[in-house]
Design a protein around this motif. Structure first.
Motif, PDB file in Angstrom:
ATOM      1  N   PHE A  67       0.921  -1.116  -0.013  1.00 42.65           N
ATOM      2  CA  PHE A  67       0.088   0.127  -0.094  1.00 42.65           C
ATOM      3  C   PHE A  67       0.869   1.200  -0.011  1.00 42.65           C
ATOM      4  CE2 PHE A  67      -2.851  -3.098   1.941  1.00 42.65           C
ATOM      5  CZ  PHE A  67      -4.180  -2.928   1.421  1.00 42.65           C
ATOM      6  N   ASN A  68       0.660   2.362  -0.733  1.00 39.70           N
ATOM      7  CA  ASN A  68       1.087   3.702  -0.711  1.00 39.70           C
ATOM      8  C   ASN A  68       0.470   4.259   0.306  1.00 39.70           C
ATOM      9  OD1 ASN A  68       2.830   2.722  -2.834  1.00 39.70           O
ATOM     10  ND2 ASN A  68       1.491   4.010  -4.420  1.00 39.70           N
ATOM     11  N   VAL A  69       1.164   5.010   1.177  1.00 43.49           N
ATOM     12  CA  VAL A  69       0.578   5.880   2.202  1.00 43.49           C
ATOM     13  C   VAL A  69       1.108   6.973   2.371  1.00 43.49           C
ATOM     14  CG1 VAL A  69      -0.123   3.593   3.615  1.00 43.49           C
ATOM     15  CG2 VAL A  69       2.076   4.956   4.146  1.00 43.49           C
ATOM     16  N   PRO A  70       0.265   8.003   2.822  1.00 47.95           N
ATOM     17  CA  PRO A  70       0.985   9.563   2.914  1.00 47.95           C
ATOM     18  C   PRO A  70       1.921   9.649   4.159  1.00 47.95           C
ATOM     19  CG  PRO A  70      -1.400   9.592   3.513  1.00 47.95           C
ATOM     20  CD  PRO A  70      -1.019   7.855   2.968  1.00 47.95           C
ATOM     21  N   GLU A  71       1.699   8.952   5.354  1.00 48.11           N
ATOM     22  CA  GLU A  71       2.251   9.168   6.388  1.00 48.11           C
ATOM     23  C   GLU A  71       2.517   7.522   7.107  1.00 48.11           C
ATOM     24  OE1 GLU A  71       4.654   9.880   9.307  1.00 48.11           O
ATOM     25  OE2 GLU A  71       4.350  11.546   7.902  1.00 48.11           O
ATOM     26  N   LEU A  72       3.530   7.215   7.514  1.00 47.39           N
ATOM     27  CA  LEU A  72       3.730   5.761   7.981  1.00 47.39           C
ATOM     28  C   LEU A  72       3.886   5.746   9.460  1.00 47.39           C
ATOM     29  CD1 LEU A  72       3.829   2.904   7.243  1.00 47.39           C
ATOM     30  CD2 LEU A  72       6.627   3.146   6.718  1.00 47.39           C
ATOM     31  N   GLU A  73       4.573   6.764   9.968  1.00 51.38           N
ATOM     32  CA  GLU A  73       5.003   6.481  11.555  1.00 51.38           C
ATOM     33  C   GLU A  73       3.940   6.099  12.442  1.00 51.38           C
ATOM     34  OE1 GLU A  73       8.111   5.837  11.889  1.00 51.38           O
ATOM     35  OE2 GLU A  73       8.190   6.436   9.797  1.00 51.38           O
ATOM     36  N   ASP A  74       2.697   6.874  12.255  1.00 51.39           N
ATOM     37  CA  ASP A  74       1.620   6.581  13.241  1.00 51.39           C
ATOM     38  C   ASP A  74       0.369   5.632  12.544  1.00 51.39           C
ATOM     39  OD1 ASP A  74       2.521   8.304  15.177  1.00 51.39           O
ATOM     40  OD2 ASP A  74       1.547  10.012  13.975  1.00 51.39           O
ATOM     41  N   LEU A  75       0.802   4.828  11.421  1.00 48.19           N
ATOM     42  CA  LEU A  75      -0.096   4.082  10.974  1.00 48.19           C
ATOM     43  C   LEU A  75      -0.186   2.530  11.820  1.00 48.19           C
ATOM     44  CD1 LEU A  75      -1.775   3.703   8.189  1.00 48.19           C
ATOM     45  CD2 LEU A  75      -0.147   2.320   7.444  1.00 48.19           C
ATOM     46  N   PRO A  76      -1.309   2.118  12.202  1.00 45.90           N
ATOM     47  CA  PRO A  76      -1.505   1.159  13.031  1.00 45.90           C
ATOM     48  C   PRO A  76      -1.379  -0.457  12.236  1.00 45.90           C
ATOM     49  CG  PRO A  76      -3.635   1.789  12.505  1.00 45.90           C
ATOM     50  CD  PRO A  76      -2.773   3.016  11.975  1.00 45.90           C
ATOM     51  N   VAL A  77       0.272  -0.395  11.632  1.00 40.80           N
ATOM     52  CA  VAL A  77       0.517  -1.722  11.066  1.00 40.80           C
ATOM     53  C   VAL A  77      -0.102  -2.991  11.716  1.00 40.80           C
ATOM     54  CG1 VAL A  77       2.307  -3.091   9.958  1.00 40.80           C
ATOM     55  CG2 VAL A  77       2.322  -0.329   9.754  1.00 40.80           C
ATOM     56  N   GLU A  78       0.175  -3.027  12.926  1.00 37.29           N
ATOM     57  CA  GLU A  78      -0.074  -4.005  13.723  1.00 37.29           C
ATOM     58  C   GLU A  78      -1.792  -4.659  13.723  1.00 37.29           C
ATOM     59  OE1 GLU A  78       1.296  -1.386  14.761  1.00 37.29           O
ATOM     60  OE2 GLU A  78       3.295  -1.691  16.013  1.00 37.29           O
ATOM     61  N   VAL A  79      -2.581  -3.719  13.252  1.00 42.22           N
ATOM     62  CA  VAL A  79      -3.986  -3.916  13.357  1.00 42.22           C
ATOM     63  C   VAL A  79      -4.224  -4.059  11.930  1.00 42.22           C
ATOM     64  CG1 VAL A  79      -6.126  -2.792  13.326  1.00 42.22           C
ATOM     65  CG2 VAL A  79      -4.511  -2.437  15.242  1.00 42.22           C
ATOM     66  N   LEU A  80      -3.546  -3.433  10.820  1.00 44.15           N
ATOM     67  CA  LEU A  80      -3.843  -3.565   9.579  1.00 44.15           C
ATOM     68  C   LEU A  80      -3.376  -4.741   8.584  1.00 44.15           C
ATOM     69  CD1 LEU A  80      -3.587   0.335   8.366  1.00 44.15           C
ATOM     70  CD2 LEU A  80      -5.921  -1.123   8.501  1.00 44.15           C
ATOM     71  N   GLY A  81      -2.083  -5.145   9.281  1.00 36.24           N
ATOM     72  CA  GLY A  81      -1.261  -6.082   8.728  1.00 36.24           C
ATOM     73  C   GLY A  81      -2.010  -7.478   8.948  1.00 36.24           C
ATOM     74  N   PRO A  82      -2.540  -7.775   9.891  1.00 33.80           N
ATOM     75  CA  PRO A  82      -3.108  -9.427  10.202  1.00 33.80           C
ATOM     76  C   PRO A  82      -4.575  -9.203   9.371  1.00 33.80           C
ATOM     77  CG  PRO A  82      -2.354  -8.389  12.247  1.00 33.80           C
ATOM     78  CD  PRO A  82      -2.351  -7.222  11.467  1.00 33.80           C
ATOM     79  N   MET A  83      -5.358  -8.229   9.021  1.00 34.03           N
ATOM     80  CA  MET A  83      -6.302  -8.325   8.341  1.00 34.03           C
ATOM     81  C   MET A  83      -6.054  -8.693   7.034  1.00 34.03           C
ATOM     82  SD  MET A  83      -7.845  -4.388   9.652  1.00 34.03           S
ATOM     83  CE  MET A  83      -9.202  -4.579   8.647  1.00 34.03           C
ATOM     84  N   ALA A  84      -5.110  -8.220   6.145  1.00 30.83           N
ATOM     85  CA  ALA A  84      -4.510  -8.354   4.939  1.00 30.83           C
ATOM     86  C   ALA A  84      -4.063  -9.871   4.945  1.00 30.83           C
ATOM     87  CB  ALA A  84      -3.681  -7.642   4.432  1.00 30.83           C
TER      88      ALA A  84
END
Length: 267
Positions: A158-175
């Motif tokens: 995914f292209n994101v405008p800002e990464l540092e505060d993105l909840p990767v720990e939530v979004l990653g498992p969904m994918a």
């Protein structure tokens, strides 16, 4: 059995040389070792008739996978050290991989060709892979149209405008567990700084959020270049440092960066 604790740009490994002494691997055994030694992947070197070693990888959850770029760099460093040479061949699930020493603790590896057809990822149904008809939504955040690439293992980016505060720990498992990806998927989140420099975090299937993902870095540059956003050669800033990616005209992707030997353990 002797084993080495290593990391490639923060990506943590336990490396076992089983070329002369067999090493039995079970899913439960991998999970126990991961708890004891805190690694992302277990790397096992076995005898090969066509290379320095046959290279196998297990994620910390006990599942065996076909590719791990930073793991290949660590295995390549170890094999060049053993043979006192600057190159080594690894026999992998996706073919022969060449590792090249580029410094005292720096290694470059050929990750092989980038695969971009939907069947190669694989996806559960036909669709274009430059920008998938797929989205993640959580807590008011919506990310859509990731690129999809296989680097011997499946990735979406995914292209994101800002990464540092993105909840990767939530979004990653969904994918990772979405039915669109029958073999699971590694989910990358890429912030483009300029055409030759990106910031990346990757949720790895079976391992979770790691400090670096080599095949994920390769997939991000392939995905970004297919969308016209980045060059074929880029620096990738990950939590553990920086990796260099070169997607060459022959479609092979080279990954280069540092490795670190942390110590030796007895299993």
């Amino acid at each position: 059995m002797r084993a080495l604790k290593m990391n490639g740009t923060g990506n943590a490994f336990l490396l076992v040389d089983a070329r002369e002494q067999a090493f039995a691997v079970t899913p439960g055994g991998v999970r126990d070792l991961a708890e004891a030694y805190e690694f992302d992947q277990l790397l096992v070197l076995e005898p090969s008739e066509r290379a320095a070693a046959h290279y196998r990888i297990w994620n910390r959850d006990g599942g065996e996978v076909g590719a791990c770029g930073n793991g290949a760099r660590c295995a390549g460093w170890y094999l060049t050290q053993q043979s006192a040479t600057d190159t080594a061949l690894l026999d992998t699930a996706y073919g022969l991989t060449e590792a090249r020493r580029t410094g005292d603790f720096r290694i470059s590896v050929d990750l092989g060709p980038a695969l971009t057809r939907w069947q190669e990822i694989p996806l559960a149904r036909e669709m274009g892979t430059v920008a998938l008809d797929y989205a993640l939504e959580s807590g008011g955040i919506r990310l859509s149209q990731p690129g999809a690439v296989s680097m011997g293992n499946p990735h979406i980016v995914f292209n994101v405008p800002e990464l540092e505060d993105l909840p990767v720990e939530v979004l990653g498992p969904m994918a990772e567990t979405d039915p669109l990806f029958p073999q699971g998927v590694n989910a990358g989140f890429m912030q483009i700084r300029d055409r030759s420099h990106i910031r990346l975090r990757v949720w790895e299937r079976g391992a979770g959020l790691t400090k670096a993902c080599g095949t994920g870095a390769a997939a991000a540059i392939v995905s970004g270049h297919r969308k016209g956003l980045v060059d074929r050669k880029c620096l990738v800033a990950v939590d553990g440092g920086k990796l260099a990616i070169d997607w060459r005209e022959d479609n092979h992707v080279w990954l280069e960066g540092p490795v670190e030997l942390e110590g030796e353990v007895t299993l």
